[in-house]
Write a protein that holds these residues in place. Sequence first.
Motif, short mmCIF file in Angstrom:
data_model
loop_
_atom_site.label_atom_id
_atom_site.label_comp_id
_atom_site.label_asym_id
_atom_site.label_seq_id
_atom_site.Cartn_x
_atom_site.Cartn_y
_atom_site.Cartn_z
N GLY A 78 -16.44 18.83 -14.67
CA GLY A 78 -15.64 18.34 -13.55
C GLY A 78 -16.08 16.97 -13.08
N VAL A 79 -17.40 16.72 -13.08
CA VAL A 79 -17.91 15.41 -12.66
C VAL A 79 -17.43 14.33 -13.63
N ALA A 80 -17.44 14.63 -14.92
CA ALA A 80 -16.97 13.65 -15.91
C ALA A 80 -15.51 13.31 -15.69
N ARG A 81 -14.71 14.32 -15.39
CA ARG A 81 -13.29 14.07 -15.13
C ARG A 81 -13.12 13.26 -13.85
N LEU A 82 -13.93 13.56 -12.84
CA LEU A 82 -13.88 12.80 -11.59
C LEU A 82 -14.25 11.34 -11.84
N ALA A 83 -15.29 11.12 -12.66
CA ALA A 83 -15.76 9.76 -12.93
C ALA A 83 -14.73 8.95 -13.70
N GLU A 84 -13.82 9.62 -14.41
CA GLU A 84 -12.78 8.91 -15.16
C GLU A 84 -11.73 8.30 -14.24
N ARG A 85 -11.55 8.87 -13.07
CA ARG A 85 -10.47 8.41 -12.20
C ARG A 85 -10.96 7.90 -10.85
N ALA A 86 -12.27 7.87 -10.64
CA ALA A 86 -12.80 7.46 -9.34
C ALA A 86 -14.09 6.68 -9.53
N PRO A 87 -14.42 5.77 -8.61
CA PRO A 87 -15.65 4.98 -8.71
C PRO A 87 -16.89 5.80 -8.41
N GLU A 88 -18.04 5.20 -8.66
CA GLU A 88 -19.31 5.88 -8.46
C GLU A 88 -19.49 6.36 -7.03
N SER A 89 -18.98 5.60 -6.07
CA SER A 89 -19.13 5.99 -4.67
C SER A 89 -18.48 7.33 -4.38
N VAL A 90 -17.36 7.60 -5.05
CA VAL A 90 -16.67 8.88 -4.86
C VAL A 90 -17.47 10.01 -5.50
N VAL A 91 -18.07 9.75 -6.65
CA VAL A 91 -18.91 10.76 -7.30
C VAL A 91 -20.10 11.10 -6.41
N ARG A 92 -20.72 10.07 -5.83
CA ARG A 92 -21.84 10.33 -4.92
C ARG A 92 -21.38 11.12 -3.70
N ARG A 93 -20.21 10.77 -3.20
CA ARG A 93 -19.71 11.49 -2.03
C ARG A 93 -19.46 12.96 -2.37
N ARG A 94 -18.98 13.23 -3.58
CA ARG A 94 -18.80 14.63 -4.01
C ARG A 94 -20.14 15.36 -3.97
N GLY A 95 -21.19 14.71 -4.44
CA GLY A 95 -22.50 15.34 -4.40
C GLY A 95 -22.94 15.65 -2.99
N LEU A 96 -22.75 14.71 -2.07
CA LEU A 96 -23.13 14.93 -0.67
C LEU A 96 -22.32 16.06 -0.05
N VAL A 97 -21.04 16.13 -0.37
CA VAL A 97 -20.19 17.19 0.18
C VAL A 97 -20.69 18.56 -0.30
N LEU A 98 -21.05 18.65 -1.57
CA LEU A 98 -21.53 19.93 -2.11
C LEU A 98 -22.88 20.31 -1.49
N ILE A 99 -23.72 19.33 -1.25
CA ILE A 99 -24.99 19.63 -0.58
C ILE A 99 -24.72 20.21 0.81
N GLY A 100 -23.77 19.62 1.52
CA GLY A 100 -23.43 20.11 2.86
C GLY A 100 -22.89 21.52 2.85
N ILE A 101 -21.97 21.80 1.92
CA ILE A 101 -21.39 23.15 1.83
C ILE A 101 -22.47 24.14 1.39
N GLY A 102 -23.29 23.73 0.45
CA GLY A 102 -24.38 24.60 0.01
C GLY A 102 -25.35 24.93 1.13
N ALA A 103 -25.62 23.94 1.98
CA ALA A 103 -26.53 24.17 3.11
C ALA A 103 -25.94 25.19 4.07
N LEU A 104 -24.66 25.06 4.38
CA LEU A 104 -24.03 26.02 5.28
C LEU A 104 -24.03 27.42 4.67
N HIS A 105 -23.73 27.50 3.39
CA HIS A 105 -23.75 28.79 2.71
C HIS A 105 -25.15 29.39 2.71
#
Length: 374
Positions: A78-105
């Motif tokens: 999924g990250v590879a597909r994301l990187a094909e259509r979005a810049p690095e900043s969006v990939v990093r933001r995806r990582g931060l979002v998952l860290i946040g959701i994981g923390a709540l979980h």
Amino acid sequence: MTGPARLAARQVTPDLARGLLLALIAVANAHLYLVDRSIGYRGYPSGLTGADAVVAVVQMVLVDGRVFPLFAALVGYGVARLAERAPESVVRRRGLVLIGIGALHGLLLFPGDIIGAYGLVILLMAPAVAGVTASSSRGLLAAAGAIGAFGVLLSSSASGPQGIPTVPSIAAPTLGAFLAAHPGEWFATTLFSALLTAPAVLVGVVIARSGTLDDPVAHRRRLALWAVGGLVAGVGLGLPLALAVAGVWAPTSGVGAVVAAAHAAGGYAGALGLLGVMGLLGSVSWPGRDLIAAAGTWSMTLYLSQSVVFVAVFATVAGGLGSSASLTTATLVGLATWLVGVLVAGLLARRGHRGPFELLVRRLTYPRTPTRPT
């Protein structure tokens, strides 16, 4: 192109793999909720007999330590597909979002959460997979091999029976104690899981670049090689520890370290084998395939909902079944939870509805473009 892929544009096979994987995740996590008893290897209850011993052996060679590398490979895809259509900043933001959701979980429900670990891996590897600085596939595989070797070496230290549950807070007598134990458990789990699953995330990026899962019909030979080779290696390397879990033998400390390392190495091989099987299943049509694939588009929502069910059923502060249920019963509860989730989410997804947490990740990941007045 920058933006999330539409449902109609998604590939069936990766979503089918996610849908099938949810069943294995449910099975892998269910035994962690068994508490108030002597705990042996890998968090399984000690003294297993009969059906429970058989279930444990099957889980150890096909599920335990195999499921989360497989999940990680699909995250990498999924990250590879994301990187094909979005810049690095969006990939990093995806990582931060998952860290946040994981923390709540992890802080509210299940500190054995894996989402935060994947978010951490994505955040750290974003420069290597996105933009003009993206590393070559060979470079990613070399990095995966080096990190994987270190993870296997580290796994050798867990060579004996645990004595206590993997997630002790499941047995907490009060809600306050249940929640108070979660921060430490989640933080430690996230760091350790990130190390062990990082190699599979990198391999998943390479798999996405190869197009194997996008056109499984054209790659059946490769998928069959993955399935046979991976499963044979995974079962062979995992069987010694599986027999120890079932009480057939008790390895000494020195032998136990080798057995634990072999089980960890077999996890990567077994994950590739399971991915091969799922790819082959995606290359043919069979009843229920499209429904499970549709449910796979809700994978995060269903993963989180499993924790809601398990805590409600097994945790001491809730249903309390974790103190009395057998391994077989816990496994059946996990499979039933998966089946209900597939039926509900699959039907909703086929009507065009996205999972609520998938929508949340989408909205937090992609930057909002200001609307210009007409």
